[in-house]
Design a protein around this motif. Structure first.
Motif, PDB file in Angstrom:
ATOM      1  N   PRO A  49    -129.014 -40.854 108.892  1.00  0.00           N
ATOM      2  CA  PRO A  49    -128.461 -40.178 106.923  1.00  0.00           C
ATOM      3  C   PRO A  49    -129.782 -39.680 106.377  1.00  0.00           C
ATOM      4  O   PRO A  49    -129.570 -38.984 105.812  1.00  0.00           O
ATOM      5  CB  PRO A  49    -127.328 -40.896 106.928  1.00  0.00           C
ATOM      6  CG  PRO A  49    -126.789 -41.114 108.344  1.00  0.00           C
ATOM      7  CD  PRO A  49    -128.056 -41.604 109.358  1.00  0.00           C
ATOM      8  N   HIS A  50    -130.366 -40.988 106.155  1.00  0.00           N
ATOM      9  CA  HIS A  50    -131.731 -40.600 105.245  1.00  0.00           C
ATOM     10  C   HIS A  50    -132.597 -39.869 105.785  1.00  0.00           C
ATOM     11  O   HIS A  50    -133.089 -38.827 104.601  1.00  0.00           O
ATOM     12  CB  HIS A  50    -132.527 -42.271 105.906  1.00  0.00           C
ATOM     13  CG  HIS A  50    -133.499 -42.271 104.436  1.00  0.00           C
ATOM     14  ND1 HIS A  50    -134.781 -42.189 104.881  1.00  0.00           N
ATOM     15  CD2 HIS A  50    -132.959 -43.267 103.240  1.00  0.00           C
ATOM     16  CE1 HIS A  50    -135.082 -42.284 103.423  1.00  0.00           C
ATOM     17  NE2 HIS A  50    -134.697 -43.192 102.989  1.00  0.00           N
ATOM     18  N   ALA A  51    -133.589 -39.626 106.989  1.00  0.00           N
ATOM     19  CA  ALA A  51    -133.396 -38.631 107.597  1.00  0.00           C
ATOM     20  C   ALA A  51    -133.639 -37.173 107.294  1.00  0.00           C
ATOM     21  O   ALA A  51    -134.351 -36.022 106.912  1.00  0.00           O
ATOM     22  CB  ALA A  51    -133.918 -38.800 109.077  1.00  0.00           C
ATOM     23  N   ARG A  52    -131.615 -37.499 107.601  1.00  0.00           N
ATOM     24  CA  ARG A  52    -131.049 -35.719 107.204  1.00  0.00           C
ATOM     25  C   ARG A  52    -131.773 -35.391 105.725  1.00  0.00           C
ATOM     26  O   ARG A  52    -130.881 -34.199 106.379  1.00  0.00           O
ATOM     27  CB  ARG A  52    -129.505 -35.692 108.052  1.00  0.00           C
ATOM     28  CG  ARG A  52    -128.278 -35.109 107.778  1.00  0.00           C
ATOM     29  CD  ARG A  52    -127.803 -34.999 109.072  1.00  0.00           C
ATOM     30  NE  ARG A  52    -127.844 -35.536 110.113  1.00  0.00           N
ATOM     31  CZ  ARG A  52    -127.239 -36.543 110.478  1.00  0.00           C
ATOM     32  NH1 ARG A  52    -126.351 -37.947 109.006  1.00  0.00           N
ATOM     33  NH2 ARG A  52    -127.222 -37.255 111.507  1.00  0.00           N
ATOM     34  N   ALA A  53    -131.061 -36.704 105.175  1.00  0.00           N
ATOM     35  CA  ALA A  53    -131.140 -35.434 103.245  1.00  0.00           C
ATOM     36  C   ALA A  53    -132.864 -35.426 103.572  1.00  0.00           C
ATOM     37  O   ALA A  53    -132.236 -34.667 102.318  1.00  0.00           O
ATOM     38  CB  ALA A  53    -130.764 -37.128 102.744  1.00  0.00           C
ATOM     39  N   LEU A  54    -133.306 -35.951 103.878  1.00  0.00           N
ATOM     40  CA  LEU A  54    -134.624 -35.370 103.386  1.00  0.00           C
ATOM     41  C   LEU A  54    -135.000 -33.695 104.484  1.00  0.00           C
ATOM     42  O   LEU A  54    -135.812 -33.408 103.894  1.00  0.00           O
ATOM     43  CB  LEU A  54    -136.088 -36.533 104.260  1.00  0.00           C
ATOM     44  CG  LEU A  54    -136.127 -37.901 103.285  1.00  0.00           C
ATOM     45  CD1 LEU A  54    -137.068 -38.377 103.892  1.00  0.00           C
ATOM     46  CD2 LEU A  54    -136.621 -37.892 102.297  1.00  0.00           C
ATOM     47  N   THR A  55    -134.435 -33.639 105.458  1.00  0.00           N
ATOM     48  CA  THR A  55    -134.728 -32.541 105.801  1.00  0.00           C
ATOM     49  C   THR A  55    -133.838 -31.302 105.040  1.00  0.00           C
ATOM     50  O   THR A  55    -134.297 -30.637 105.090  1.00  0.00           O
ATOM     51  CB  THR A  55    -133.850 -32.843 107.756  1.00  0.00           C
ATOM     52  OG1 THR A  55    -134.748 -33.575 108.253  1.00  0.00           O
ATOM     53  CG2 THR A  55    -134.481 -31.237 107.633  1.00  0.00           C
TER      54      THR A  55
END
Length: 204
Positions: A49-55
């Motif tokens: 989810p952290h990486a998804r938010a950055l995307t």
């Protein structure tokens, strides 16, 4: 991104925090190690989810043209801090001048001058992003600091850095949108709900 703070382990013997940081990263591949004010901040590998938010966050910046011409949109670029001889931090996302390569200091960390915006997505130890890094980025004179606060479900925008913090600190809840300062190089509006939703763990 946030991390657990590790105190200096030795009082009587000279040592290098950067050497300890290197050892931690060698023993724990994927961990991120930062040094702020003589303290080590160690962050385990980040979740999806952290990486998804950055995307999700990168898309409006790129759509606004900030990844072409005078600026670039980058992840995990080291920023050299004026808070100590070994201090550096690695923001989750940055908007920087396109000539950043010419501002390398050492250890893959760059002088703060080309940084127009830094952004952090909070993890387990969210206090580092909301307190420790606020002072650090302000002392580095980074004009805009954005925090995706997954714990409290809001987005913070800090501007006007001073010697101890930021003069302006506004926060936004789901259902709101925020237009970032034009100083980053283009008009960018963020949908708070969309970003926070991306940062949540999916069920099933």
């Amino acid at each position: 991104m946030s991390a657990a703070s590790v105190e200096q382990p030795f009082d009587d013997e000279p040592f290098s925090l950067t050497a300890i940081a290197d050892e931690i990263m060698e023993r724990h591949p994927g961990y991120r190690v930062e040094i702020i004010g003589g303290h080590l901040l160690v962050t385990p590998s980040l979740d999806a989810p952290h990486a998804r938010a950055l995307t999700k966050l990168m898309r409006p910046f790129i759509a606004a043209g900030l990844d072409d011409g005078e600026t670039e949109v980058l992840q995990s670029v080291g920023l050299w801090l004026p808070t100590g001889d070994e201090d550096y931090v690695i923001p989750d996302l940055v908007i920087v001048d396109a000539d950043i390569d010419g501002h390398l200091v050492e250890r893959n960390a760059y002088d703060p001058a080309p940084f127009r915006l830094v952004l952090e997505v909070t993890s387990a130890n969210w206090k580092d992003d909301l307190k420790t890094k606020v002072a650090a980025y302000a002392q580095a004179r980074v004009p805009v600091y954005v925090i995706v606060d997954r714990r409290h479900e809001r987005l913070h925008v800090l501007t006007a850095p001073t010697a101890s913090g930021y003069d302006t600190h506004q926060f936004y809840a789901p259902g709101q949108s925020v237009t970032l300062p034009a100083s980053i190089g283009a008009e960018v509006t963020l949908d708070v709900a969309e970003i926070l939703t991306a940062g949540r763990q999916k069920n099933g």
